[in-house]
Design a protein around this motif. Structure first.
Motif, PDB file in Angstrom:
ATOM      1  N   ASN A  55       0.825  -1.207   0.000  1.00 18.94           N
ATOM      2  CA  ASN A  55       0.000   0.000   0.000  1.00 18.94           C
ATOM      3  C   ASN A  55       0.859   1.257   0.000  1.00 18.94           C
ATOM      4  O   ASN A  55       0.599   2.210  -0.745  1.00 18.94           O
ATOM      5  CB  ASN A  55      -0.932   0.006   1.215  1.00 18.94           C
ATOM      6  CG  ASN A  55      -2.135  -0.896   1.026  1.00 18.94           C
ATOM      7  OD1 ASN A  55      -2.516  -1.203  -0.102  1.00 18.94           O
ATOM      8  ND2 ASN A  55      -2.724  -1.335   2.120  1.00 18.94           N
ATOM      9  N   TYR A 182     -13.022   1.638  -4.164  1.00 20.24           N
ATOM     10  CA  TYR A 182     -13.030   1.647  -2.708  1.00 20.24           C
ATOM     11  C   TYR A 182     -14.238   0.947  -2.099  1.00 20.24           C
ATOM     12  O   TYR A 182     -14.133   0.377  -1.005  1.00 20.24           O
ATOM     13  CB  TYR A 182     -12.958   3.095  -2.200  1.00 20.24           C
ATOM     14  CG  TYR A 182     -11.668   3.780  -2.539  1.00 20.24           C
ATOM     15  CD1 TYR A 182     -10.451   3.166  -2.270  1.00 20.24           C
ATOM     16  CD2 TYR A 182     -11.651   5.041  -3.139  1.00 20.24           C
ATOM     17  CE1 TYR A 182      -9.248   3.789  -2.579  1.00 20.24           C
ATOM     18  CE2 TYR A 182     -10.461   5.670  -3.444  1.00 20.24           C
ATOM     19  CZ  TYR A 182      -9.263   5.044  -3.165  1.00 20.24           C
ATOM     20  OH  TYR A 182      -8.079   5.663  -3.476  1.00 20.24           O
ATOM     21  N   LEU A 224      -5.729   7.168   2.332  1.00 17.15           N
ATOM     22  CA  LEU A 224      -6.735   6.591   1.442  1.00 17.15           C
ATOM     23  C   LEU A 224      -8.053   7.354   1.536  1.00 17.15           C
ATOM     24  O   LEU A 224      -8.670   7.684   0.521  1.00 17.15           O
ATOM     25  CB  LEU A 224      -6.955   5.125   1.799  1.00 17.15           C
ATOM     26  CG  LEU A 224      -7.692   4.246   0.794  1.00 17.15           C
ATOM     27  CD1 LEU A 224      -6.838   4.031  -0.439  1.00 17.15           C
ATOM     28  CD2 LEU A 224      -8.060   2.911   1.414  1.00 17.15           C
TER      29      LEU A 224
END
Length: 317
Positions: A55, A182, A224
């Motif tokens: 990530n 998402y 995020l």
């Protein structure tokens, strides 16, 4: 004879009658786990570590790699280093999510997981194209803290219908791509979270490796949520987690180490978002870019507004 009697198969069950349990009568969809049996699920340090590492490197690091690497290596009309990072992310992340689901001690809905993974890959791929073009525009003077039509390099485009094309690109990048990326991502995490409960109190504690990973994991979720502008999705997922924890507590069940890691990471993420919003609360320019009740500026908008100005000021000295 007795030997023949031993080899004689069981008589078939009458139509409509329940079949006896046992290995000779598997369910229609094959063997399934017993939902009433809770198995010990140790902390998945390897998966959470790889998940956090990729990530940070492949998602957070892709625009940074595009900016710091020489432009001659990746011309503006070719994929950048960040694009290759994004391609790797689109392959590795679904694989890690599937491995995470496989390690759940509870049987999870496979169809929903597979559909979510497919949507995740589609959304991340749409975002790859839009994000690639939008970040390349930075080299031409595009400013992320301004809307598409307010950007100086966009205002002068002729014919004006080209502006509509850039707004369409922005829609695919920031809205459609983010939603298809998402929503299934958080749905898979929540599906996995539903299987992270145990009746054993001793299993409801996190080992030291989990505590070490919690900081980087929470910080990435902050990035995020803020950069992806998905606070509504995040907070609904968090509220669903809280509701599930309270519901399972009434049954005498508590979170295991993996569930605690995910739950506490979301709590720390919420604290980081609150600090971020309070810090930039009085920024008039960002307020104009992000109107409405929910005011959560994007980190890259903050960078193009303030950090670029700092670099320009240092260069003029």
């Amino acid at each position: 004879t007795q030997g023949a009697a031993r080899r004689r198969p069981f008589p078939a069950a009458a139509p409509g009658s329940p079949q006896p349990a046992g290995p000779l009568y598997p369910g229609r969809h094959g063997a399934v786990k017993n939902e009433d049996t809770f198995k010990t699920s140790p902390f998945h340090f390897d998966l959470w570590f790889y998940f956090t590492l990729q990530n940070w490197v492949l998602d957070f690091g892709r625009p940074i790699a595009m900016i710091i690497l020489p432009l001659e290596w990746f011309p503006l009309n070719k994929p950048s280093a960040g694009d290759y990072f994004h391609m790797a992310y689109n392959v590795i992340t679904p694989f890690l999510l599937l491995k995470l689901i496989e390690r759940s001690p509870k049987t999870l809905p496979r169809s929903m997981v597979y559909v979510s993974i497919i949507m995740f890959v589609m959304g991340a791929s749409i975002h790859l194209v839009g994000d690639s073009v939008n970040h390349r525009l930075i080299f031409s003077g595009y400013q992320h803290h301004l809307s598409v039509r307010e950007n100086p390099i966009i205002k002068n485009l002729k014919p004006e219908t080209l502006i509509d094309s850039f707004e369409l690109l922005y829609y695919y990048d920031e809205y459609l791509g983010h939603s298809m990326w998402y929503i299934p991502f958080f749905l898979i995490l929540f599906i996995y979270f539903t299987g992270c409960f145990t009746p054993v109190e001793e299993e409801s504690r996190m080992p030291v490796p989990a505590l070490l990973l919690m900081g980087p994991s929470s910080l990435y979720y902050w990035y995020l949520v803020t950069e992806g502008q998905i606070f509504i999705l995040y907070i609904f997922t968090f509220f669903a987690m809280m509701a599930l924890v309270m519901h399972q507590k009434r049954k005498g069940l508590v979170l295991d180490s993996n569930g605690l890691f995910l739950f506490y990471s979301f709590i720390i993420t919420l604290v980081l978002i609150a600090v971020w919003v309070v810090w930039l609360w009085n920024d008039k320019i960002l307020r104009k870019k992000y109107p409405g009740v929910i005011y959560i500026p994007e980190p890259w908008a903050f960078y193009t507004l303030h950090m670029n100005n700092l670099h320009a000021a240092k260069g003029s000295l």
